[in-house]
Design an enzyme around this catalytic site. Structure first.
Site, PDB file in Angstrom:
ATOM      1  N   THR A   1      32.499  57.535  65.123  1.00 47.71           N
ATOM      2  CA  THR A   1      32.153  57.408  63.706  1.00 47.71           C
ATOM      3  C   THR A   1      31.332  58.619  63.323  1.00 47.71           C
ATOM      4  O   THR A   1      30.530  59.105  64.120  1.00 47.71           O
ATOM      5  CB  THR A   1      31.327  56.136  63.442  1.00 47.71           C
ATOM      6  OG1 THR A   1      30.868  56.165  62.089  1.00 47.71           O
ATOM      7  CG2 THR A   1      30.147  55.977  64.359  1.00 47.71           C
TER       8      THR A   1
ATOM      9  N   GLU B   1      29.995  50.598  64.831  1.00 50.71           N
ATOM     10  CA  GLU B   1      29.083  50.196  65.908  1.00 50.71           C
ATOM     11  C   GLU B   1      29.119  48.689  66.153  1.00 50.71           C
ATOM     12  O   GLU B   1      28.593  48.194  67.136  1.00 50.71           O
ATOM     13  CB  GLU B   1      27.640  50.599  65.560  1.00 50.71           C
ATOM     14  CG  GLU B   1      27.375  52.101  65.558  1.00 50.71           C
ATOM     15  CD  GLU B   1      27.661  52.764  64.224  1.00 50.71           C
ATOM     16  OE1 GLU B   1      28.434  52.189  63.420  1.00 50.71           O
ATOM     17  OE2 GLU B   1      27.124  53.861  63.976  1.00 50.71           O
TER      18      GLU B   1
ATOM     19  N   LYS C   1      31.363  57.808  50.541  1.00 45.37           N
ATOM     20  CA  LYS C   1      32.487  57.088  51.135  1.00 45.37           C
ATOM     21  C   LYS C   1      33.669  57.131  50.163  1.00 45.37           C
ATOM     22  O   LYS C   1      33.650  56.469  49.140  1.00 45.37           O
ATOM     23  CB  LYS C   1      32.122  55.660  51.471  1.00 45.37           C
ATOM     24  CG  LYS C   1      33.112  55.089  52.458  1.00 45.37           C
ATOM     25  CD  LYS C   1      32.494  54.033  53.324  1.00 45.37           C
ATOM     26  CE  LYS C   1      33.319  53.836  54.569  1.00 45.37           C
ATOM     27  NZ  LYS C   1      33.007  52.599  55.252  1.00 45.37           N
TER      28      LYS C   1
ATOM     29  N   TRP D   1      34.303  58.455  55.461  1.00 41.21           N
ATOM     30  CA  TRP D   1      33.018  59.095  55.214  1.00 41.21           C
ATOM     31  C   TRP D   1      33.154  60.582  54.934  1.00 41.21           C
ATOM     32  O   TRP D   1      33.954  61.268  55.561  1.00 41.21           O
ATOM     33  CB  TRP D   1      32.136  58.957  56.444  1.00 41.21           C
ATOM     34  CG  TRP D   1      31.605  57.597  56.674  1.00 41.21           C
ATOM     35  CD1 TRP D   1      31.947  56.757  57.692  1.00 41.21           C
ATOM     36  CD2 TRP D   1      30.636  56.913  55.895  1.00 41.21           C
ATOM     37  NE1 TRP D   1      31.232  55.597  57.580  1.00 41.21           N
ATOM     38  CE2 TRP D   1      30.429  55.665  56.493  1.00 41.21           C
ATOM     39  CE3 TRP D   1      29.927  57.243  54.742  1.00 41.21           C
ATOM     40  CZ2 TRP D   1      29.535  54.744  55.981  1.00 41.21           C
ATOM     41  CZ3 TRP D   1      29.037  56.318  54.236  1.00 41.21           C
ATOM     42  CH2 TRP D   1      28.851  55.086  54.850  1.00 41.21           C
TER      43      TRP D   1
HETATM   44  P1  AMP Z   1      32.183  52.563  59.167  1.00 41.39           P
HETATM   45  O1  AMP Z   1      31.445  52.582  60.463  1.00 41.39           O
HETATM   46  O2  AMP Z   1      32.907  53.820  58.853  1.00 41.39           O
HETATM   47  O3  AMP Z   1      33.043  51.357  59.044  1.00 41.39           O
HETATM   48  O4  AMP Z   1      31.102  52.450  57.983  1.00 41.39           O
HETATM   49  C1  AMP Z   1      30.147  51.418  57.967  1.00 41.39           C
HETATM   50  C2  AMP Z   1      29.382  51.469  56.671  1.00 41.39           C
HETATM   51  O5  AMP Z   1      30.263  51.196  55.562  1.00 41.39           O
HETATM   52  C3  AMP Z   1      28.305  50.404  56.570  1.00 41.39           C
HETATM   53  O6  AMP Z   1      27.107  50.819  57.204  1.00 41.39           O
HETATM   54  C4  AMP Z   1      28.153  50.255  55.069  1.00 41.39           C
HETATM   55  O7  AMP Z   1      27.282  51.242  54.520  1.00 41.39           O
HETATM   56  C5  AMP Z   1      29.545  50.507  54.547  1.00 41.39           C
HETATM   57  N1  AMP Z   1      30.224  49.224  54.283  1.00 41.39           N
HETATM   58  C6  AMP Z   1      31.102  48.572  55.072  1.00 41.39           C
HETATM   59  N2  AMP Z   1      31.534  47.446  54.487  1.00 41.39           N
HETATM   60  C7  AMP Z   1      30.904  47.360  53.290  1.00 41.39           C
HETATM   61  C8  AMP Z   1      30.914  46.426  52.221  1.00 41.39           C
HETATM   62  N3  AMP Z   1      31.680  45.329  52.240  1.00 41.39           N
HETATM   63  N4  AMP Z   1      30.125  46.687  51.155  1.00 41.39           N
HETATM   64  C9  AMP Z   1      29.350  47.790  51.108  1.00 41.39           C
HETATM   65  N5  AMP Z   1      29.294  48.706  52.073  1.00 41.39           N
HETATM   66  C10 AMP Z   1      30.059  48.506  53.161  1.00 41.39           C
END
Ligand code: AMP
Length: 539
Positions: free
Chosen positions: A176, A322, A431, A436
């Site tokens: 990530t 994670e 995002k 990201w």
């Molecule tokens: P990733 O590891 O790329 O899946 O990103 C994780 C991050 O995405 C989290 O720490 C959040 O900041 C954001 N995220 C994931 N799901 C949501 C959601 N349903 N609403 C708002 N932010 C989210």
């Protein structure tokens, strides 16, 4: 009994009980390929045997650069049951970043889709895997180091028996770049994958049963495809895998033709699907029980209302790489279903309740904040499928507290019923379309341009991609630079979808008292920015 929680058991049970259940894959040319768990599991065993014959050992990494299709599912099962580690690679990253990740993980073997050979070509000078195996429909093997997946599968030893694995051995890993510019690897064990699959399949989570037809739009390289392929294989449900064709019409055709009852994607994908449904009323007949999972970014109210209009149930979930990735899922408790509509909507917009075995707390310093639905704190989590460190990055251990909780970097409140609401991110990442973009990396690169004195990049809401980057730039005295020139400069290091879609030239960038860019102020200044609708995105 002490019985190991391993994917070896999943493979054996699924092939025995659900061998005839279909696995449907869409090929790049749009044709449909039909196979079954029987075939996929047999080929997964052949892959395990071939990896062993290629002298891969326990814990060795096998990288996959693939779209969602049956062969990727074979790797999902075949690599871990050989005792090796399935390392899914995000094909949308810049080649330099991908090369770094492959080298950091130490991938010994790469399995690459024929259609992704152009991506491989861009990084092949920087990496040295021992084997490069191409999943090819047209028989293309353009580089001397490439060999065909079909041939590789025949290289296993006859009578090969799968090894007896310990549940704490590594099964998969994923990188990530979520919270700083440095990509970070997360390793999942057999035990964590199995426990995550059991929780994900629960009725109050993603609700995946054997009778379901499941279409994960979320790429299998993004946090284990949210764990959906593993959970579906565990319960034996039909899987529908869309390959590289992710446009709304192709997806709606599959949802209709394959009688899909469960699907999962980021908000951007669902927005496009809802627009297509409105544009062509009556064209697709979707299953009455269709439930769609949405996460990765917050789901806006307009999307809930649009799904309600179409009679499709939307499940809002929050997770992180994670966390394998499931953290919270939003279903209304029985005590809340009779509340007024506005209250129900306010709850549905939240990210939901902690999944079983995920423990949560919201912290300010070392104090836990009350569950009053207002007080903000940083969300910390712990549980059996949550990473306890990053792979070979001991310097980043400060993401874990000394008492064993993972600091998510998300700022939340928790209401008295236990529903978590993500209010903001501690860091200032962008995002876009579920992927990201690091503002810091963009700023550093922009400030490397000879005409740029300072640059701050912030996320601004975008109707299609959730967020897109806007760059605020201060030019050096007497210098000029057009947005196109800055974009060209950045594109040496970044993919097209990572580039800012807007550049504003300022005399001064607002700063905090300690002299840092005040990004919250910048976001306020440019909130409601009118985007050029043709630009941007991760398509
Ligand atoms: P990733 O590891 O790329 O899946 O990103 C994780 C991050 O995405 C989290 O720490 C959040 O900041 C954001 N995220 C994931 N799901 C949501 C959601 N349903 N609403 C708002 N932010 C989210």
């Amino acid at each position: 009994m002490q019985f190991p929680l391993t994917l070896t058991h999943v493979l054996a049970r699924t092939e025995k009980l659900f061998g005839a259940v279909e696995i449907v894959s869409r090929r790049p040319d749009s044709s449909i390929h039909r196979s079954s768990y029987g075939e996929v599991c047999a080929r997964a065993r052949a892959l395990a045997s071939a990896l062993s014959a290629a002298s891969l050992e326990r814990g060795d990494r096998v990288g996959t650069l693939m779209w969602n299709h049956a062969v990727h599912l074979e790797a999902y099962l075949g690599v871990p049951v050989a005792g090796c580690v399935l390392h899914t690679l995000n094909l949308r990253l810049h080649p330099d970043e991908l090369a770094y990740i492959i080298k950091h993980a130490g991938d010994r073997v790469l399995i690459v889709d024929e259609t992704l050979l152009p991506v491989y070509e861009k990084l092949r000078g920087q990496i040295h895997p021992e084997r490069v195996i191409v999943v090819s429909v047209r028989g293309q093997l353009p580089f001397p180091e490439c060999e065909s997946y079909g041939d590789f599968l025949t290289q296993g030893k006859p009578g090969y028996e799968l090894p007896q694995l310990d549940e704490n051995e590594a099964a998969a890993m994923c990188y990530t770049s979520g919270t700083t510019g440095v990509p970070k690897g997360v390793v999942y064990t057999h035990r964590s994958v199995i426990l995550h699959s059991l929780a994900a399949a629960l009725p109050d989570a993603f609700a995946i049963a054997q009778a379901d037809s499941v279409l994960p739009v979320v790429p299998m390289f993004h946090a284990n495809g949210w764990g959906v392929p593993f959970a579906a294989a565990m319960v034996g449900s039909k899987l529908v895998l869309p390959g590289p064709r992710l446009d709304p019409v192709s997806l709606l055709d599959l949802l209709d033709q394959e009688k899909v009852t469960r699907s999962g994607a980021v908000p951007t994908v669902w927005m496009a699907i809802l627009a297509a449904l409105d544009e062509h009323p009556g064209r697709w007949k979707l299953q009455p029980g269709l439930r769609v999972l949405c996460g990765g970014s917050a789901v806006p109210e307009s999307m809930f209302r649009a799904f309600d209009r179409h009679g499709i149930e939307l499940i809002h979930a929050w997770g992180m790489t994670e966390l394998s990735p499931l953290g919270t899922v939003c279903h209304l408790k029985s005590s809340l279903v009779d509340r007024p509509e506005s209250e129900r909507m306010a709850t549905r917009l939240k990210q939901g309740l902690q999944a079983p075995f995920v423990e949560i707390r919201a912290m300010v310093g070392d104090q836990e904040v009350p569950w009053d639905g207002e007080t903000l704190g940083e969300l910390e989590v712990r549980g059996p499928w949550i990473a306890s460190s990053y792979y070979n990055l001991p310097d980043l251990q400060e993401r874990w507290t000394t008492d064993g909780w993972f600091r998510t970097g998300d700022i939340v409140n928790v209401d008295p019923e236990g529903y978590v609401k993500i209010a903001d991110r501690a860091k200032d990442l962008i995002k876009s379309g579920g992927e990201w973009i690091s503002s810091v990396d963009l700023e550093n690169a922009l400030m490397g341009h000879p005409a740029v004195r300072e640059a701050a990049v912030v996320a601004i809401a975008h109707p299609k991609w959730a967020e897109r980057p806007l760059a605020a730039v201060i030019l050096k005295d007497g210098c000029r630079a057009e947005p196109e020139e800055l974009r060209a400069h950045l594109s040496q290091k970044f993919s097209r979808w990572q580039l800012p879609d807007a550049f504003v030239f300022l005399e001064e960038i607002p700063r905090t008292s300690v002299g840092k860019f005040q990004k919250s102020r910048l976001r306020e200044m440019f909130a409601g920015w009118e985007w050029d609708q043709t630009a941007g995105g991760s398509a």
